[in-house]
Design an enzyme around this catalytic site. Structure first.
Site, PDB file in Angstrom:
ATOM      1  N   GLU A 129       7.678 -38.182  31.167  1.00 50.87           N
ATOM      2  CA  GLU A 129       6.859 -38.738  32.249  1.00 50.87           C
ATOM      3  C   GLU A 129       6.175 -40.029  31.813  1.00 50.87           C
ATOM      4  O   GLU A 129       6.109 -40.993  32.568  1.00 50.87           O
ATOM      5  CB  GLU A 129       5.817 -37.710  32.728  1.00 50.87           C
ATOM      6  CG  GLU A 129       6.393 -36.428  33.299  1.00 50.87           C
ATOM      7  CD  GLU A 129       7.121 -36.610  34.632  1.00 50.87           C
ATOM      8  OE1 GLU A 129       7.119 -37.735  35.169  1.00 50.87           O
ATOM      9  OE2 GLU A 129       7.707 -35.629  35.120  1.00 50.87           O
ATOM     10  N   ASP A 274      18.736 -33.755  36.513  1.00 50.13           N
ATOM     11  CA  ASP A 274      19.007 -34.910  37.389  1.00 50.13           C
ATOM     12  C   ASP A 274      19.146 -36.260  36.686  1.00 50.13           C
ATOM     13  O   ASP A 274      20.219 -36.886  36.674  1.00 50.13           O
ATOM     14  CB  ASP A 274      17.943 -34.985  38.495  1.00 50.13           C
ATOM     15  CG  ASP A 274      16.503 -34.883  37.977  1.00 50.13           C
ATOM     16  OD1 ASP A 274      16.312 -34.702  36.767  1.00 50.13           O
ATOM     17  OD2 ASP A 274      15.561 -34.984  38.788  1.00 50.13           O
ATOM     18  N   GLU A 378      10.470 -27.795  47.817  1.00 51.10           N
ATOM     19  CA  GLU A 378      10.877 -28.017  46.423  1.00 51.10           C
ATOM     20  C   GLU A 378      12.191 -27.291  46.115  1.00 51.10           C
ATOM     21  O   GLU A 378      13.056 -27.816  45.417  1.00 51.10           O
ATOM     22  CB  GLU A 378       9.756 -27.549  45.489  1.00 51.10           C
ATOM     23  CG  GLU A 378       9.954 -27.878  44.028  1.00 51.10           C
ATOM     24  CD  GLU A 378       9.807 -29.375  43.719  1.00 51.10           C
ATOM     25  OE1 GLU A 378       9.669 -30.197  44.652  1.00 51.10           O
ATOM     26  OE2 GLU A 378       9.838 -29.727  42.528  1.00 51.10           O
ATOM     27  N   GLU A 397      13.299 -38.755  46.578  1.00 50.01           N
ATOM     28  CA  GLU A 397      14.753 -38.739  46.404  1.00 50.01           C
ATOM     29  C   GLU A 397      15.538 -38.929  47.698  1.00 50.01           C
ATOM     30  O   GLU A 397      16.545 -39.642  47.709  1.00 50.01           O
ATOM     31  CB  GLU A 397      15.198 -37.453  45.696  1.00 50.01           C
ATOM     32  CG  GLU A 397      14.891 -37.423  44.196  1.00 50.01           C
ATOM     33  CD  GLU A 397      13.426 -37.177  43.865  1.00 50.01           C
ATOM     34  OE1 GLU A 397      12.655 -36.809  44.777  1.00 50.01           O
ATOM     35  OE2 GLU A 397      13.040 -37.361  42.692  1.00 50.01           O
TER      36      GLU A 397
HETATM   37  C1  DMJ Z   1      10.267 -39.062  39.592  1.00 50.58           C
HETATM   38  O1  DMJ Z   1       9.251 -39.009  38.670  1.00 50.58           O
HETATM   39  C2  DMJ Z   1      11.546 -39.501  38.980  1.00 50.58           C
HETATM   40  O2  DMJ Z   1      12.393 -39.879  40.020  1.00 50.58           O
HETATM   41  C3  DMJ Z   1      12.191 -38.437  38.155  1.00 50.58           C
HETATM   42  O3  DMJ Z   1      13.454 -38.792  37.661  1.00 50.58           O
HETATM   43  C4  DMJ Z   1      12.321 -37.140  38.869  1.00 50.58           C
HETATM   44  N1  DMJ Z   1      11.668 -37.171  40.115  1.00 50.58           N
HETATM   45  C5  DMJ Z   1      10.377 -37.711  40.231  1.00 50.58           C
HETATM   46  C6  DMJ Z   1       9.967 -37.794  41.662  1.00 50.58           C
HETATM   47  O4  DMJ Z   1      10.397 -36.740  42.421  1.00 50.58           O
END
Ligand code: DMJ
EC number: 3.2.1.-
Length: 555
Positions: A129, A274, A378, A397
């Site tokens: 993060e 992801d 979610e 997204e």
């Molecule tokens: C973001 O912090 C980034 O896109 C991350 O890769 C996963 N998703 C969150 C937001 O949903």
């Protein structure tokens, strides 16, 4: 797609079609797997999930809280430890101000960051993060400030002395202990900015969290001329890649960084996985390293082979619409019957490789869920046609994919989708001083929380969707968005790695002279093949649209 899986899906579709609904309530996947003598008995077969507590990046939940499906009872579980006590939202939003052309606010915000932000704090942060939200934003803003072409208007800062780059460097150095004392080279998930890896640190991390650091660390290395950062990030990607299943080629979602054993064997496109896939491709786009593209191509092929269910082509043929499910990485067997909101990024990634037809279909599925709830839960259980985990923390997204699909097709349908999303956000999430996380997408209750990615991604993509004349589209420059939506120019200076001799796997990776083709496996189309006459039609035939609407209980 394995023949058996296809039979399973079609069989299930037929069983519930009798009641007029596809994938409706009734026999759950695990029952059917058991009935057919398949495994289907492992964790996560029952609706609600694999049940192993994975702390996916971006999924707002502290690691030590029990799995959501076990304990979700309306209490506030979607709390995360991303804040860091370092003005997260201010930093994460910097380049959004530039993209919106607001130079005075951009300059004000940059000065505030320079004057007030320090990373010398006794604060434990998530490496992932901190990298995507903070490091990525500082680098993006630095690149905008120092861009001689100034595509977004005058974003220069008087007497700027690379302060943002220095801050980025300082932060990255503080994150480096995460890469030490790990037997695999896969980093620890958390570090204390002052003291390094906490003594009670977990040895488990998720694939996306450990394997999606390469874009930011690579940019930093290439700006500084110091290979350290790219080296550690690349080593982590390669270590994870080497742990993929021999049988399916798939990766799990949680791994032990000392033993290399997969603790979470779920392979999917959402939480925990992801951005790992996203960054294989985006690293290639930015740095042009052949090995990144080779990994991406192989991963994409494996995803198509094992995760994709439903009919072969999006816009023709019989059967259920394509959907990417969560499977066991070793067997390819279905692990549960939910998809998560994070997976909605995947159509956008498919646009980048030109697999637009498939992107259209998956996007349509997520949009149908949005239409039903005015948000994305979610986790959505496609078997039960109901949310498994009902909060919506203003995630970007779906908007991101909508924006990229609009860029690829120019079909006004996507403007309509964007307008719909915007109106729902206004209606359900607007609060006195910002926009609020939806605690429950059905009840529309709110939480006192606005994630920083709302400004860095959700708002940015929505703005760009409607701003045809934006320099991102018109300046002639090429841009790429990081996983946190930070804009970076695809620049020659990021393509020169002068230290190849010390990067791991240098022999194979240095063959840049032979470009590798970007191959979308199961390639049904690409953007050039979406015919002009389809531009003003629904991107997907109306019978297929209705089919999807039925499958999420809309009609
Ligand atoms: C973001 O912090 C980034 O896109 C991350 O890769 C996963 N998703 C969150 C937001 O949903």
């Amino acid at each position: 797609m394995a023949v058996g899986d296809r039979e399973w899906l079609l069989g299930l579709g037929m069983a519930v079609e009798d009641r007029g609904r596809l994938w409706g309530p009734g026999m759950i996947a695990g029952d059917r797997e058991r009935e057919r003598g398949g495994p289907g008995t492992g964790p996560g077969v029952s609706p609600g999930g694999s049940g192993r507590a994975q702390p996916p990046p971006g999924a707002a939940r502290p690691r030590d809280i029990p799995p959501l499906y076990e304990s979700w009872s309306g209490s506030n579980l979607n709390i995360n430890d991303v804040l860091g006590n370092y003005s997260l939202t201010l930093i994460d939003a910097l380049d959004t101000l530039a993209v919106m052309g607001n130079s005075s606010e951009f300059q004000k915000a940059v000065k505030l960051v320079i004057d007030t932000v320090s990373f010398d704090k006794d604060s434990t942060v998530q490496v992932f993060e901190a990298t995507i939200r903070v490091l990525g934003s500082l680098l993006s803003a630095h690149i905008i400030i120092t861009d001689s072409k100034q595509p977004f208007g005058d974003m220069t800062i008087k007497d700027y002395d690379n302060e943002l780059l220095h801050l980025a460097h300082d932060l990255a150095v503080r994150l480096l202990p995460a890469f030490e004392n790990t037997k695999t080279g896969i980093p620890y998930p958390r570090v204390n900015l002052k003291k390094g890896v906490p003594p009670d640190s977990h040895n488990e991390t998720c694939t996306a969290g450990a394997g999606s650091l390469l874009v930011e660390f690579g940019i930093l290395s290439r700006l500084l001329g110091d290979s350290t950062f790219e080296w550690v990030a690349r080593r982590a990607v390669k270590a994870l890649w080497s742990l993929r299943s021999n049988n399916t080629g798939l990766l799990g979602n949680v791994v032990n960084i000392q033993t290399g054993h997969w603790v979470g064997k779920q392979s999917g496109l959402g939480a925990g996985s992801d951005s790992f896939y996203e960054y294989l491709l985006k690293s290639y786009i930015l740095f042009g390293e052949k090995e990144d593209l080779e990994m991406f191509n192989a991963a994409y092929q494996n995803i198509q082979n094992h995760l994709r269910r439903g009919r072969e082509a999006c816009n023709e043929g019989e059967g259920d619409p394509p959907l990417y499910v969560n499977v066991n990485m070793y067997t390819g067997q279905l692990m549960n019957t939910w998809i998560d909101s994070l997976q909605a990024f995947f159509p956008g990634l498919q646009v980048l490789i030109g697999d637009v037809e498939d992107a259209i279909c998956l996007h349509a599925f997520y949009y149908a869920i949005w239409k039903r709830y005015g948000a994305l839960p979610e986790r959505y259980n496609w078997q039960l046609q109901a949310p498994d985990v009902p909060f919506y923390p203003l995630r970007p997204e779906l908007v991101e994919s909508t924006y990229l699909l609009y860029q690829a097709t120019k079909n006004p349908f996507y403007l309509h989708v964007g307008m719909d999303i915007l109106q729902s956000l206004e209606k359900y999430t607007k609060a006195k001083c910002g926009y609020a996380t939806l605690h429950h997408v059905v009840e529309k209750t709110k939480e006192d929380r606005m994630e920083s990615f709302f400004l860095s991604e959700t708002c940015k993509y929505l703005y760009l969707l409607f701003d045809e004349e934006n320099p991102v589209h018109k300046s002639g420059n090429k841009f790429m968005f990081t996983t946190e939506g930070h804009i970076v120019s695809v620049d020659e200076r990021f393509r020169n790695s002068l230290w190849e001799d010390i990067l791991p796997g240098e022999e194979e990776s240095s063959q840049k002279s032979k470009p590798t083709e970007l191959k979308a496996a199961n390639f049904s189309s690409n953007c050039n093949r979406v015919p002009d006459e389809r531009r003003y039609l629904l991107p997907l035939k109306s019978n297929y649209m209705r089919q999807i609407d039925r499958m999420v209980g809309l009609i």
